[in-house]
Design a protein around this motif. Structure first.
Motif, PDB file in Angstrom:
ATOM      1  N   UNK A 196       1.886  -3.193   8.552  1.00  0.00           N
ATOM      2  CA  UNK A 196       1.728  -1.785   8.928  1.00  0.00           C
ATOM      3  C   UNK A 196       2.352  -0.875   7.875  1.00  0.00           C
ATOM      4  N   UNK A 197       1.583   0.082   7.366  1.00  0.00           N
ATOM      5  CA  UNK A 197       2.142   1.106   6.487  1.00  0.00           C
ATOM      6  C   UNK A 197       2.571   2.250   7.404  1.00  0.00           C
ATOM      7  N   UNK A 202       0.824  -1.209   0.000  1.00  0.00           N
ATOM      8  CA  UNK A 202       0.000   0.000   0.000  1.00  0.00           C
ATOM      9  C   UNK A 202       0.860   1.262   0.000  1.00  0.00           C
ATOM     10  N   UNK A 203       2.175   1.119   0.081  1.00  0.00           N
ATOM     11  CA  UNK A 203       3.051   2.285   0.121  1.00  0.00           C
ATOM     12  C   UNK A 203       4.501   1.845   0.121  1.00  0.00           C
ATOM     13  N   UNK A 204       5.383   2.810   0.378  1.00  0.00           N
ATOM     14  CA  UNK A 204       6.833   2.557   0.343  1.00  0.00           C
ATOM     15  C   UNK A 204       7.372   2.097   1.688  1.00  0.00           C
ATOM     16  N   UNK A 205       6.512   2.123   2.727  1.00  0.00           N
ATOM     17  CA  UNK A 205       7.024   1.845   4.081  1.00  0.00           C
ATOM     18  C   UNK A 205       6.161   0.790   4.785  1.00  0.00           C
ATOM     19  N   UNK A 206       5.930  -0.324   4.088  1.00  0.00           N
ATOM     20  CA  UNK A 206       5.146  -1.422   4.663  1.00  0.00           C
ATOM     21  C   UNK A 206       6.083  -2.322   5.460  1.00  0.00           C
ATOM     22  N   UNK A 207       5.695  -2.596   6.701  1.00  0.00           N
ATOM     23  CA  UNK A 207       6.562  -3.276   7.673  1.00  0.00           C
ATOM     24  C   UNK A 207       5.874  -4.541   8.195  1.00  0.00           C
ATOM     25  N   UNK A 254      -4.858   2.208  13.749  1.00  0.00           N
ATOM     26  CA  UNK A 254      -5.908   1.371  13.161  1.00  0.00           C
ATOM     27  C   UNK A 254      -5.934   1.503  11.643  1.00  0.00           C
ATOM     28  N   UNK A 255      -5.744   2.718  11.150  1.00  0.00           N
ATOM     29  CA  UNK A 255      -5.828   2.954   9.708  1.00  0.00           C
ATOM     30  C   UNK A 255      -4.585   2.426   8.986  1.00  0.00           C
ATOM     31  N   UNK A 256      -3.422   2.732   9.538  1.00  0.00           N
ATOM     32  CA  UNK A 256      -2.174   2.339   8.869  1.00  0.00           C
ATOM     33  C   UNK A 256      -1.949   0.840   8.848  1.00  0.00           C
ATOM     34  N   UNK A 257      -2.714   0.104   9.671  1.00  0.00           N
ATOM     35  CA  UNK A 257      -2.555  -1.349   9.779  1.00  0.00           C
ATOM     36  C   UNK A 257      -3.753  -2.091   9.186  1.00  0.00           C
TER      37      UNK A 257
END
Ligand code: ZN
Length: 283
Positions: A155-156, A115-120, A169-172
């Motif tokens: 997690x983004x 979903x982005x460049x920083x998915x962990x 909650x949103x980023x995950x």
């Protein structure tokens, strides 16, 4: 006992193969993997019965999330000391709680869109509620757990940390960010296998390189303690799930930080339960 979701149908997993519960029970129990938690005690009694049951072989790709539509998804942040330390925060004196929205749930295999460049990554033990828990004491809490499964709290980080307050909650909760599986294993099954449900090794690997390795014995708030604290606020219902937190080794805390890239393969494991295996594709 191991139960789960085979091609969208409730299945019992034996050493010989999978049993389709709706067919084997003559319709006494339906095919919906989520509904079974509403009749958990009856189902356990049936599943433990002596009759021989027809099994079928299956491929891991046929497995779906063992708890596909929980009414409530609780998730706990900073629940291992070494992870709190790498996140640069003090050991919490109460568990930080957020949710992973239900639309983010997926099964134990397959592709997940970045979903982005920083998915962990965050490998986690997930507890599934089997009996309604309303103000339950920690000493009684395991009796309210149907079983345990493996989860990833993907997690983004940019979305998670943007704005005036963290958006956990949103980023995950992007689609696919809450995989669970490969099945649910009951507490008595773990104990019969010589395992302590309060001390399970867990970890994950990216492209075969181990990045997280820990044990749930190091949880600051154990599964029973979490159930006691959450159920002191609101009742936990059968089929609810709790993502219990992740040990150290997340990508964000590395120097330099490391995030998931298209083509990466992530394998997440909890000893005695099994593993998740996902590959990541560009959005
Ligand atoms: Zn987490």
């Amino acid at each position: 006992m191991r139960i789960g979701n085979l091609d969208g149908r409730l299945a019992l997993f034996l050493d010989e193969g999978a049993v389709d519960v709706a067919r084997a029970s003559g319709g006494e129990f339906g095919p919906d993997p989520q509904e079974v938690f509403l009749r958990w005690d009856e189902f356990r009694a049936w599943a433990g019965g002596p009759e021989a049951r027809e099994t079928v072989s299956f491929a891991p790709e046929q497995l779906g999330a063992p708890v596909p539509r929980p009414g409530q998804v609780f998730a706990i942040g900073l629940n291992y000391r070494d992870h709190a330390a790498e996140a640069g925060v003090a050991v919490p004196d109460q568990p930080p709680v957020f949710t992973k929205f239900r639309g983010s749930i997926t099964g134990p295999r397959g592709a997940i869109v970045l979903a982005g460049e920083t998915v962990d990554w965050e490998v986690e033990l997930v507890a599934v509620v089997g009996r309604r828990a309303d103000a339950v004491a920690a000493d009684d809490a395991w009796d309210h757990v149907a079983g345990l499964t493996v989860g990833q709290d993907l997690s983004e980080r940019t979305v998670q940390l943007a704005g005036p307050m963290p958006q956990f909650s949103l980023g995950k909760s992007f689609p696919g960010f809450s995989p669970m599986g490969p099945w649910l294993v009951t507490i008595d099954e773990l104990r019969a296998g010589g395992l302590d449900p309060d001390a399970l090794d867990l970890g994950c690997a990216v492209n075969g390189e181990s990045v997280q390795k820990g044990t749930t014995a190091d949880l600051i708030f154990s599964v029973p303690e979490l159930i006691a604290r959450l159920s002191a606020v609101l009742p936990l219902e059968p089929g609810d799930v709790i993502f219990t937190g992740t040990p150290h080794g997340v990508g964000m805390a590395r120097k330099p930080p490391r995030f998931l890239r298209a083509g990466d393969e992530l394998i997440s494991t909890v000893a005695g339960i099994g593993d998740l295996n996902h590959r990541f594709v560009a959005g």
